[in-house]
Design a protein around this motif. Structure first.
Motif, PDB file in Angstrom:
ATOM      1  N   ALA A   1       0.836  -1.211   0.000  1.00 39.09           N
ATOM      2  CA  ALA A   1       0.000   0.000   0.000  1.00 39.09           C
ATOM      3  C   ALA A   1       0.864   1.252   0.000  1.00 39.09           C
ATOM      4  CB  ALA A   1      -0.943  -0.015   1.191  1.00 39.09           C
ATOM      5  N   GLU A   2       1.914   1.234   0.781  1.00 43.25           N
ATOM      6  CA  GLU A   2       2.786   2.408   0.836  1.00 43.25           C
ATOM      7  C   GLU A   2       3.474   2.643  -0.509  1.00 43.25           C
ATOM      8  OE1 GLU A   2       4.252   5.805   2.224  1.00 43.25           O
ATOM      9  OE2 GLU A   2       2.814   4.549   3.292  1.00 43.25           O
ATOM     10  N   ARG A   3       3.944   1.569  -1.125  1.00 43.55           N
ATOM     11  CA  ARG A   3       4.640   1.694  -2.412  1.00 43.55           C
ATOM     12  C   ARG A   3       3.712   2.078  -3.552  1.00 43.55           C
ATOM     13  NH1 ARG A   3       6.351  -3.082  -4.096  1.00 43.55           N
ATOM     14  NH2 ARG A   3       5.405  -4.278  -2.410  1.00 43.55           N
ATOM     15  N   SER A   4       2.427   1.772  -3.425  1.00 44.53           N
ATOM     16  CA  SER A   4       1.497   1.998  -4.540  1.00 44.53           C
ATOM     17  C   SER A   4       0.473   3.099  -4.268  1.00 44.53           C
ATOM     18  CB  SER A   4       0.767   0.689  -4.865  1.00 44.53           C
ATOM     19  OG  SER A   4       0.020   0.254  -3.744  1.00 44.53           O
ATOM     20  N   LYS A   5       0.673   3.893  -3.214  1.00 43.48           N
ATOM     21  CA  LYS A   5      -0.360   4.861  -2.860  1.00 43.48           C
ATOM     22  C   LYS A   5      -0.557   5.953  -3.917  1.00 43.48           C
ATOM     23  CE  LYS A   5       2.419   7.644   0.321  1.00 43.48           C
ATOM     24  NZ  LYS A   5       2.542   8.053   1.719  1.00 43.48           N
ATOM     25  N   ALA A   6       0.470   6.338  -4.635  1.00 38.76           N
ATOM     26  CA  ALA A   6       0.292   7.338  -5.695  1.00 38.76           C
ATOM     27  C   ALA A   6      -0.546   6.757  -6.839  1.00 38.76           C
ATOM     28  CB  ALA A   6       1.643   7.824  -6.219  1.00 38.76           C
ATOM     29  N   LEU A   7      -0.293   5.517  -7.176  1.00 38.55           N
ATOM     30  CA  LEU A   7      -1.082   4.842  -8.214  1.00 38.55           C
ATOM     31  C   LEU A   7      -2.542   4.723  -7.776  1.00 38.55           C
ATOM     32  CD1 LEU A   7      -1.259   3.227 -10.878  1.00 38.55           C
ATOM     33  CD2 LEU A   7      -0.616   1.213  -9.554  1.00 38.55           C
ATOM     34  N   ALA A   8      -2.762   4.348  -6.518  1.00 40.14           N
ATOM     35  CA  ALA A   8      -4.121   4.209  -5.990  1.00 40.14           C
ATOM     36  C   ALA A   8      -4.842   5.555  -5.995  1.00 40.14           C
ATOM     37  CB  ALA A   8      -4.082   3.624  -4.587  1.00 40.14           C
ATOM     38  N   ALA A   9      -4.144   6.604  -5.634  1.00 34.03           N
ATOM     39  CA  ALA A   9      -4.762   7.932  -5.641  1.00 34.03           C
ATOM     40  C   ALA A   9      -5.180   8.324  -7.061  1.00 34.03           C
ATOM     41  CB  ALA A   9      -3.801   8.965  -5.060  1.00 34.03           C
ATOM     42  N   ASN A  10      -4.370   7.955  -8.031  1.00 31.11           N
ATOM     43  CA  ASN A  10      -4.714   8.217  -9.427  1.00 31.11           C
ATOM     44  C   ASN A  10      -5.984   7.457  -9.823  1.00 31.11           C
ATOM     45  OD1 ASN A  10      -4.251   9.356 -12.008  1.00 31.11           O
ATOM     46  ND2 ASN A  10      -3.281   7.469 -12.680  1.00 31.11           N
ATOM     47  N   MET A  11      -6.086   6.194  -9.405  1.00 28.91           N
ATOM     48  CA  MET A  11      -7.295   5.411  -9.684  1.00 28.91           C
ATOM     49  C   MET A  11      -8.504   6.046  -9.004  1.00 28.91           C
ATOM     50  SD  MET A  11      -6.038   1.417  -9.493  1.00 28.91           S
ATOM     51  CE  MET A  11      -5.805   1.471  -7.728  1.00 28.91           C
ATOM     52  N   GLY A  12      -8.307   6.505  -7.784  1.00 29.93           N
ATOM     53  CA  GLY A  12      -9.402   7.149  -7.069  1.00 29.93           C
ATOM     54  C   GLY A  12      -9.885   8.398  -7.763  1.00 29.93           C
ATOM     55  N   LEU A  13      -8.953   9.162  -8.305  1.00 29.06           N
ATOM     56  CA  LEU A  13      -9.328  10.369  -9.034  1.00 29.06           C
ATOM     57  C   LEU A  13     -10.193  10.024 -10.239  1.00 29.06           C
ATOM     58  CD1 LEU A  13      -8.993  13.434  -9.122  1.00 29.06           C
ATOM     59  CD2 LEU A  13      -6.959  13.080 -10.518  1.00 29.06           C
ATOM     60  N   TYR A  14      -9.821   8.988 -10.975  1.00 34.56           N
ATOM     61  CA  TYR A  14     -10.630   8.559 -12.118  1.00 34.56           C
ATOM     62  C   TYR A  14     -12.021   8.117 -11.673  1.00 34.56           C
ATOM     63  CZ  TYR A  14      -6.809   8.872 -15.435  1.00 34.56           C
ATOM     64  OH  TYR A  14      -5.810   9.335 -16.244  1.00 34.56           O
ATOM     65  N   ASN A  15     -12.107   7.420 -10.552  1.00 38.94           N
ATOM     66  CA  ASN A  15     -13.417   7.026 -10.039  1.00 38.94           C
ATOM     67  C   ASN A  15     -14.240   8.253  -9.672  1.00 38.94           C
ATOM     68  OD1 ASN A  15     -13.783   4.135 -10.126  1.00 38.94           O
ATOM     69  ND2 ASN A  15     -11.991   4.040  -8.816  1.00 38.94           N
ATOM     70  N   GLY A  16     -13.578   9.280  -9.164  1.00 43.41           N
ATOM     71  CA  GLY A  16     -14.275  10.534  -8.879  1.00 43.41           C
ATOM     72  C   GLY A  16     -14.821  11.180 -10.142  1.00 43.41           C
ATOM     73  N   PHE A  17     -14.062  11.120 -11.222  1.00 40.61           N
ATOM     74  CA  PHE A  17     -14.552  11.670 -12.493  1.00 40.61           C
ATOM     75  C   PHE A  17     -15.779  10.906 -12.987  1.00 40.61           C
ATOM     76  CE2 PHE A  17      -9.992  13.132 -13.381  1.00 40.61           C
ATOM     77  CZ  PHE A  17     -10.238  14.407 -12.893  1.00 40.61           C
ATOM     78  N   LEU A  18     -15.766   9.586 -12.825  1.00 37.17           N
ATOM     79  CA  LEU A  18     -16.936   8.795 -13.220  1.00 37.17           C
ATOM     80  C   LEU A  18     -18.157   9.192 -12.392  1.00 37.17           C
ATOM     81  CD1 LEU A  18     -15.259   5.297 -13.653  1.00 37.17           C
ATOM     82  CD2 LEU A  18     -16.091   6.805 -15.469  1.00 37.17           C
ATOM     83  N   ALA A  19     -17.962   9.340 -11.097  1.00 31.70           N
ATOM     84  CA  ALA A  19     -19.067   9.763 -10.229  1.00 31.70           C
ATOM     85  C   ALA A  19     -19.569  11.145 -10.631  1.00 31.70           C
ATOM     86  CB  ALA A  19     -18.620   9.760  -8.770  1.00 31.70           C
ATOM     87  N   ALA A  20     -18.650  12.067 -10.894  1.00 36.12           N
ATOM     88  CA  ALA A  20     -19.037  13.423 -11.284  1.00 36.12           C
ATOM     89  C   ALA A  20     -19.840  13.415 -12.584  1.00 36.12           C
ATOM     90  CB  ALA A  20     -17.793  14.304 -11.430  1.00 36.12           C
ATOM     91  N   GLY A  21     -19.431  12.595 -13.531  1.00 31.39           N
ATOM     92  CA  GLY A  21     -20.163  12.508 -14.796  1.00 31.39           C
ATOM     93  C   GLY A  21     -21.572  11.971 -14.600  1.00 31.39           C
TER      94      GLY A  21
ATOM     95  N   PHE B   1     -23.055   7.585 -21.514  1.00 31.44           N
ATOM     96  CA  PHE B   1     -21.609   7.608 -21.696  1.00 31.44           C
ATOM     97  C   PHE B   1     -20.882   7.159 -20.431  1.00 31.44           C
ATOM     98  CE2 PHE B   1     -17.515   9.737 -21.197  1.00 31.44           C
ATOM     99  CZ  PHE B   1     -16.844   9.211 -22.286  1.00 31.44           C
ATOM    100  N   PHE B   2     -21.216   7.774 -19.290  1.00 24.11           N
ATOM    101  CA  PHE B   2     -20.484   7.459 -18.065  1.00 24.11           C
ATOM    102  C   PHE B   2     -20.805   6.065 -17.541  1.00 24.11           C
ATOM    103  CE2 PHE B   2     -19.739  12.000 -18.273  1.00 24.11           C
ATOM    104  CZ  PHE B   2     -18.393  12.051 -17.984  1.00 24.11           C
ATOM    105  N   LEU B   3     -22.041   5.610 -17.710  1.00 24.55           N
ATOM    106  CA  LEU B   3     -22.344   4.220 -17.344  1.00 24.55           C
ATOM    107  C   LEU B   3     -21.569   3.252 -18.227  1.00 24.55           C
ATOM    108  CD1 LEU B   3     -26.189   4.351 -16.684  1.00 24.55           C
ATOM    109  CD2 LEU B   3     -24.388   3.888 -14.989  1.00 24.55           C
TER     110      LEU B   3
END
Length: 117
Positions: free
Chosen positions: A43-63, A80-82
């Motif tokens: 988790a510590e080594r991959s937290k930047a990657l996970a945060a990036n994935m989370g941001l994309y999930n936020g964009f899907l929610a926003a759409g 589109f977003f579905l």
């Protein structure tokens, strides 16, 4: 079916907001470690990657929320977003964990079916 579709779309949006929280804020905390079956070192080594994935999930929610706020005129945005959520869920289910099919792809497929009915 419009109300039923919108309710399921709202659930999908809320799921993706939760994914954002898990991946951006809780990734290396006990809740995130349990949710993704990872250990603290990974988790510590991959937290930047996970945060990036989370941001994309936020964009899907926003759409999806954007489509809901537009009401009947938001049908194209909802579709589109579905569709994006469904593709991401199918890919994740095939490449990471079958659970993703149930947690991400299935709710999106149900919402799409209701929206297209």
């Amino acid at each position: 079916m419009s109300l039923a579709a919108d309710v399921v779309i709202a659930i999908v949006a809320l799921l993706h907001l939760w994914f954002l929280v898990l991946e951006m804020l809780l990734w290396n905390r006990p809740t995130g470690l349990r949710a993704f079956g990872t250990d603290a070192d990974f988790a510590e080594r991959s937290k930047a990657l996970a945060a990036n994935m989370g941001l994309y999930n936020g964009f899907l929610a926003a759409g999806l929320v954007w489509g809901l706020l537009l009401g009947a005129d938001g049908r194209p945005e909802k579709l589109f977003f579905l569709g994006c959520v469904l593709v991401a869920g199918l890919y994740g289910g095939l490449t990471t964990s079958r659970r993703v099919l149930w947690i991400q792809a299935l709710p999106a497929a149900i919402a799409l079916a209701l929206l297209l009915a």
